[in-house]
Design a protein around this motif. Structure first.
Motif, PDB file in Angstrom:
ATOM      1  N   ALA A   1       0.838  -1.193   0.000  1.00 28.61           N
ATOM      2  CA  ALA A   1       0.000   0.000   0.000  1.00 28.61           C
ATOM      3  C   ALA A   1       0.877   1.249   0.000  1.00 28.61           C
TER       4      ALA A   1
ATOM      5  N   GLU B   1       0.037   7.150   1.092  1.00 28.97           N
ATOM      6  CA  GLU B   1      -1.138   8.023   1.131  1.00 28.97           C
ATOM      7  C   GLU B   1      -2.458   7.246   1.176  1.00 28.97           C
ATOM      8  N   GLU B   2      -2.404   5.909   1.063  1.00 24.36           N
ATOM      9  CA  GLU B   2      -3.620   5.103   1.062  1.00 24.36           C
ATOM     10  C   GLU B   2      -4.120   4.875   2.484  1.00 24.36           C
ATOM     11  N   ASP B   3      -5.446   4.829   2.630  1.00 25.14           N
ATOM     12  CA  ASP B   3      -6.055   4.606   3.941  1.00 25.14           C
ATOM     13  C   ASP B   3      -6.065   3.138   4.349  1.00 25.14           C
TER      14      ASP B   3
ATOM     15  N   GLY C   1      -5.150  -1.311   3.078  1.00 23.17           N
ATOM     16  CA  GLY C   1      -4.276  -2.179   2.311  1.00 23.17           C
ATOM     17  C   GLY C   1      -3.092  -2.730   3.075  1.00 23.17           C
TER      18      GLY C   1
END
Length: 85
Positions: A15, A18-20, A22
């Motif tokens: 992930a 910046e991904e919320d 994963g």
């Protein structure tokens, strides 16, 4: 963990920062001896299962964790050896 999306199998992925989401399976894969999926009995979907070993707690490395004033401090933890930063 069970859900109704039996056609979507979980995949360990990298992930982006910046991904919320994963990161769940990255943690499971790091901590579990084995993990996998199984169809839900009598219901649509799948169950993701994991075998996580139990161990005697390991004391943190000296200075790895500090008092109340350092709550925002983060450290890298090597989960394979059980040692702290």
């Amino acid at each position: 963990m069970s859900d109704t999306c039996g056609e979507r199998l979980p995949v360990v992925r990298d992930a982006g920062c910046e991904e919320d989401g994963g990161r769940g399976l990255v943690l499971v894969a790091a901590l579990a001896e084995e993990w996998g999926t199984a169809p839900r009995a009598g219901a649509p979907g799948k169950t993701v299962w994991a075998v996580v070993p139990t161990a005697v707690p390991v004391a943190p490395a000296p200075g790895a964790f500090r008092g109340q004033g350092d709550r925002g401090r983060t450290g890298k933890v090597d989960v394979s050896s059980g040692t702290g930063p």
